[in-house]
Design a protein around this motif. Structure first.
Motif, PDB file in Angstrom:
ATOM      1  N   GLU A   1      99.394 134.841 140.217  1.00 34.45           N
ATOM      2  CA  GLU A   1     100.450 133.883 139.903  1.00 34.45           C
ATOM      3  C   GLU A   1     101.697 134.582 139.353  1.00 34.45           C
ATOM      4  O   GLU A   1     102.812 134.073 139.466  1.00 34.45           O
ATOM      5  CB  GLU A   1      99.957 132.854 138.885  1.00 34.45           C
ATOM      6  N   LEU A   2     101.498 135.749 138.749  1.00 35.56           N
ATOM      7  CA  LEU A   2     102.598 136.486 138.141  1.00 35.56           C
ATOM      8  C   LEU A   2     103.093 137.640 139.014  1.00 35.56           C
ATOM      9  O   LEU A   2     104.053 138.323 138.653  1.00 35.56           O
ATOM     10  CB  LEU A   2     102.166 137.042 136.781  1.00 35.56           C
ATOM     11  N   ALA A   3     102.429 137.844 140.153  1.00 36.18           N
ATOM     12  CA  ALA A   3     102.709 139.037 140.964  1.00 36.18           C
ATOM     13  C   ALA A   3     104.145 139.086 141.473  1.00 36.18           C
ATOM     14  O   ALA A   3     104.742 140.160 141.552  1.00 36.18           O
ATOM     15  CB  ALA A   3     101.732 139.110 142.134  1.00 36.18           C
ATOM     16  N   THR A   4     104.693 137.954 141.815  1.00 31.20           N
ATOM     17  CA  THR A   4     106.055 137.942 142.348  1.00 31.20           C
ATOM     18  C   THR A   4     107.037 138.574 141.369  1.00 31.20           C
ATOM     19  O   THR A   4     107.946 139.319 141.756  1.00 31.20           O
ATOM     20  CB  THR A   4     106.501 136.498 142.659  1.00 31.20           C
ATOM     21  N   ASP A   5     106.841 138.299 140.099  1.00 31.93           N
ATOM     22  CA  ASP A   5     107.773 138.795 139.083  1.00 31.93           C
ATOM     23  C   ASP A   5     107.378 140.149 138.502  1.00 31.93           C
ATOM     24  O   ASP A   5     108.243 140.913 138.078  1.00 31.93           O
ATOM     25  CB  ASP A   5     107.875 137.785 137.931  1.00 31.93           C
ATOM     26  N   GLN A   6     106.081 140.450 138.480  1.00 29.70           N
ATOM     27  CA  GLN A   6     105.622 141.600 137.707  1.00 29.70           C
ATOM     28  C   GLN A   6     104.988 142.720 138.525  1.00 29.70           C
ATOM     29  O   GLN A   6     104.700 143.784 137.981  1.00 29.70           O
ATOM     30  CB  GLN A   6     104.618 141.136 136.636  1.00 29.70           C
ATOM     31  N   LEU A   7     104.767 142.518 139.835  1.00 26.80           N
ATOM     32  CA  LEU A   7     104.011 143.499 140.614  1.00 26.80           C
ATOM     33  C   LEU A   7     104.688 144.870 140.645  1.00 26.80           C
ATOM     34  O   LEU A   7     104.038 145.891 140.409  1.00 26.80           O
ATOM     35  CB  LEU A   7     103.790 142.985 142.038  1.00 26.80           C
ATOM     36  N   VAL A   8     105.969 144.910 140.940  1.00 27.13           N
ATOM     37  CA  VAL A   8     106.662 146.205 141.030  1.00 27.13           C
ATOM     38  C   VAL A   8     106.640 146.922 139.687  1.00 27.13           C
ATOM     39  O   VAL A   8     106.366 148.128 139.611  1.00 27.13           O
ATOM     40  CB  VAL A   8     108.113 146.010 141.516  1.00 27.13           C
ATOM     41  N   GLN A   9     106.898 146.178 138.612  1.00 29.22           N
ATOM     42  CA  GLN A   9     106.849 146.784 137.278  1.00 29.22           C
ATOM     43  C   GLN A   9     105.459 147.318 136.969  1.00 29.22           C
ATOM     44  O   GLN A   9     105.305 148.415 136.413  1.00 29.22           O
ATOM     45  CB  GLN A   9     107.245 145.751 136.224  1.00 29.22           C
TER      46      GLN A   9
ATOM     47  N   ILE B   1      97.936 136.754 154.761  1.00 32.81           N
ATOM     48  CA  ILE B   1      99.211 136.184 154.308  1.00 32.81           C
ATOM     49  C   ILE B   1      99.562 136.684 152.913  1.00 32.81           C
ATOM     50  O   ILE B   1     100.719 137.029 152.621  1.00 32.81           O
ATOM     51  CB  ILE B   1      99.144 134.640 154.332  1.00 32.81           C
ATOM     52  N   VAL B   2      98.562 136.736 152.040  1.00 37.39           N
ATOM     53  CA  VAL B   2      98.792 137.229 150.681  1.00 37.39           C
ATOM     54  C   VAL B   2      99.211 138.690 150.720  1.00 37.39           C
ATOM     55  O   VAL B   2     100.160 139.099 150.043  1.00 37.39           O
ATOM     56  CB  VAL B   2      97.523 137.050 149.822  1.00 37.39           C
TER      57      VAL B   2
ATOM     58  N   TYR C   1     105.866 142.647 151.304  1.00 40.30           N
ATOM     59  CA  TYR C   1     107.300 142.324 151.293  1.00 40.30           C
ATOM     60  C   TYR C   1     107.916 142.643 149.933  1.00 40.30           C
ATOM     61  O   TYR C   1     109.006 143.220 149.853  1.00 40.30           O
ATOM     62  CB  TYR C   1     107.484 140.847 151.631  1.00 40.30           C
ATOM     63  N   ILE C   2     107.204 142.276 148.865  1.00 38.65           N
ATOM     64  CA  ILE C   2     107.701 142.542 147.510  1.00 38.65           C
ATOM     65  C   ILE C   2     107.818 144.041 147.264  1.00 38.65           C
ATOM     66  O   ILE C   2     108.834 144.537 146.772  1.00 38.65           O
ATOM     67  CB  ILE C   2     106.775 141.904 146.464  1.00 38.65           C
ATOM     68  N   LEU C   3     106.765 144.781 147.633  1.00 40.78           N
ATOM     69  CA  LEU C   3     106.717 146.209 147.336  1.00 40.78           C
ATOM     70  C   LEU C   3     107.691 147.017 148.185  1.00 40.78           C
ATOM     71  O   LEU C   3     108.306 147.975 147.705  1.00 40.78           O
ATOM     72  CB  LEU C   3     105.288 146.721 147.535  1.00 40.78           C
ATOM     73  N   GLU C   4     107.836 146.643 149.451  1.00 41.30           N
ATOM     74  CA  GLU C   4     108.714 147.409 150.333  1.00 41.30           C
ATOM     75  C   GLU C   4     110.185 147.205 150.004  1.00 41.30           C
ATOM     76  O   GLU C   4     111.039 147.938 150.515  1.00 41.30           O
ATOM     77  CB  GLU C   4     108.432 147.044 151.793  1.00 41.30           C
TER      78      GLU C   4
END
Length: 210
Positions: free
Chosen positions: A105-113, A12-13, A19-22
């Protein structure tokens, strides 16, 4: 196009990260899996610019994978993700040679960056971790005991703290039991502890184990 590998043992993670990356047109996921060995196999077989790895995988830790990737394909940037807070593991992960560390916890906002930053050959350091790094330059600031450990000492500390035996650790890291015992004695001395139980209690108190 940034070619990326994604490795986390929770489906799930991993789906959430995918989803965020694509959603970014400049990122292509070329490999994914649930174990450290799957990550190592993928890095060897599939050209990738960035490998995103969970710190806690069921077979090898993210740091174990990091060390082997650095030795075999140093051109691949390694971004470590963890459910643990940055102030617990971030500095040690960077010291081990990771291109970046990011709390889940911060991945949603910072993962792509973060992915874009390490793909460009720079280190990704969050504002929180940057403050810790700056504080570490001040000699009079007392740091937690585990931050005084070398890369290899911290790796062995992490395994001892969750109950791995010296023999098991030696087999996992392709070291002799004597070498692991030497590291164990050294890290116990640095941390002012006497037993593995002391290490486990410390790790639990500092939220270094789940």
């Amino acid at each position: 196009m940034i070619r990326l590998g994604l490795f986390d043992d929770h489906d799930i993670v991993r789906a959430g990260f995918r989803y965020i990356l694509e959603g970014s047109s400049d990122i292509q996921i070329v490999a994914e899996g649930a174990t450290g060995r799957a990550a190592l196999d993928a890095v060897r077989k599939t050209p990738m610019d960035v490998c995103v790895i969970d710190l806690s995988l069921p077979d090898l830790s993210g740091i174990d994978v990091l060390r082997q990737v650095r030795a075999s394909t140093p051109e691949t940037a390694i971004l470590i993700l963890s459910a643990y807070p940055e102030d617990q593991y971030g500095l040690n992960v960077l010291k081990a040679g990771a291109s970046g560390f990011l709390s889940k916890e911060l991945a949603t906002d910072q993962l792509v960056q973060a992915v874009r930053t390490v793909a460009a050959g720079r280190r990704y350091v969050s504002p929180t971790l940057a403050e810790l790094l700056a504080a570490g330059l001040t000699e009079d600031i007392e740091q937690p005991a585990h931050l005084r450990l070398s890369e290899r000492e911290f790796q062995i500390f992490s395994k001892l703290a969750v109950g791995r035996s010296v023999t098991e650790i030696a087999n996992e890291l392709s070291l002799s039991s004597k070498t692991v015992s030497t590291y164990r004695a050294r890290l116990l001395e640095k941390m002012n502890f006497k037993t593995n139980a002391d290490l486990t209690q410390y790790a639990v108190r500092k939220n270094l184990v789940q």
